[in-house]
Design a protein around this motif. Sequence first.
Motif, PDB file in Angstrom:
ATOM      1  N   PHE A   1     -12.100   8.588  -5.466  1.00  0.00           N
ATOM      2  CA  PHE A   1     -10.908   9.175  -6.044  1.00  0.00           C
ATOM      3  C   PHE A   1     -10.457   8.290  -7.188  1.00  0.00           C
ATOM      4  O   PHE A   1     -10.890   7.134  -7.301  1.00  0.00           O
ATOM      5  N   ARG A   2      -9.573   8.810  -8.036  1.00  0.00           N
ATOM      6  CA  ARG A   2      -9.045   7.992  -9.119  1.00  0.00           C
ATOM      7  C   ARG A   2      -7.583   8.334  -9.365  1.00  0.00           C
ATOM      8  O   ARG A   2      -7.140   9.440  -9.056  1.00  0.00           O
ATOM      9  N   GLN A   3      -6.890   7.362  -9.918  1.00  0.00           N
ATOM     10  CA  GLN A   3      -5.486   7.568 -10.251  1.00  0.00           C
ATOM     11  C   GLN A   3      -5.182   6.910 -11.585  1.00  0.00           C
ATOM     12  O   GLN A   3      -5.343   5.692 -11.736  1.00  0.00           O
ATOM     13  N   ALA A   4      -4.759   7.737 -12.525  1.00  0.00           N
ATOM     14  CA  ALA A   4      -4.366   7.247 -13.843  1.00  0.00           C
ATOM     15  C   ALA A   4      -2.870   6.970 -13.836  1.00  0.00           C
ATOM     16  O   ALA A   4      -2.124   7.544 -13.025  1.00  0.00           O
ATOM     17  N   PRO A   5      -2.390   6.127 -14.741  1.00  0.00           N
ATOM     18  CA  PRO A   5      -0.961   5.815 -14.793  1.00  0.00           C
ATOM     19  C   PRO A   5      -0.128   7.073 -14.950  1.00  0.00           C
ATOM     20  O   PRO A   5      -0.411   7.920 -15.802  1.00  0.00           O
ATOM     21  N   GLY A   6       0.876   7.218 -14.109  1.00  0.00           N
ATOM     22  CA  GLY A   6       1.778   8.351 -14.193  1.00  0.00           C
ATOM     23  C   GLY A   6       1.221   9.651 -13.652  1.00  0.00           C
ATOM     24  O   GLY A   6       1.883  10.695 -13.756  1.00  0.00           O
TER      25      GLY A   6
END
Length: 122
Positions: free
Chosen positions: A37-42
């Motif tokens: 999974f990934r999470q970008a800022p905001g």
Amino acid sequence: QVQLVESGGGLVQAGGSLRLSCKASGRTFSIYGMGWFRQAPGKEREFVAAISRSGGSIYYADSVKGRFTISRDNAKNTVYLQMNSLKPEDTAVYYCAAGRLTSSDSNEYNYWGQGTQVTVSS
């Protein structure tokens, strides 16, 4: 309990490649489906790819299909994410996860790594 440690992140130019690794320790690795999974800022965390216990079933998010490849080596307790043709929009913290099912739903995963940063410059 399963402990997961990601590695391989870094800074790369658009069009470049990186290979992420996630090494597991603790309970038998081969009994778990694995996901990235990934999470970008905001932004919310999003599904990238998943692979079943044996590696026989693989799923990708549409945004990475054809560019990313997930694989696993049960003898090494490791899952990989080969990322090619990287784009600036791939910039995010990437997490690996282990669960009883192979799923794109993060709620199906019980164990998570600490994440590794991938930054793609334009």
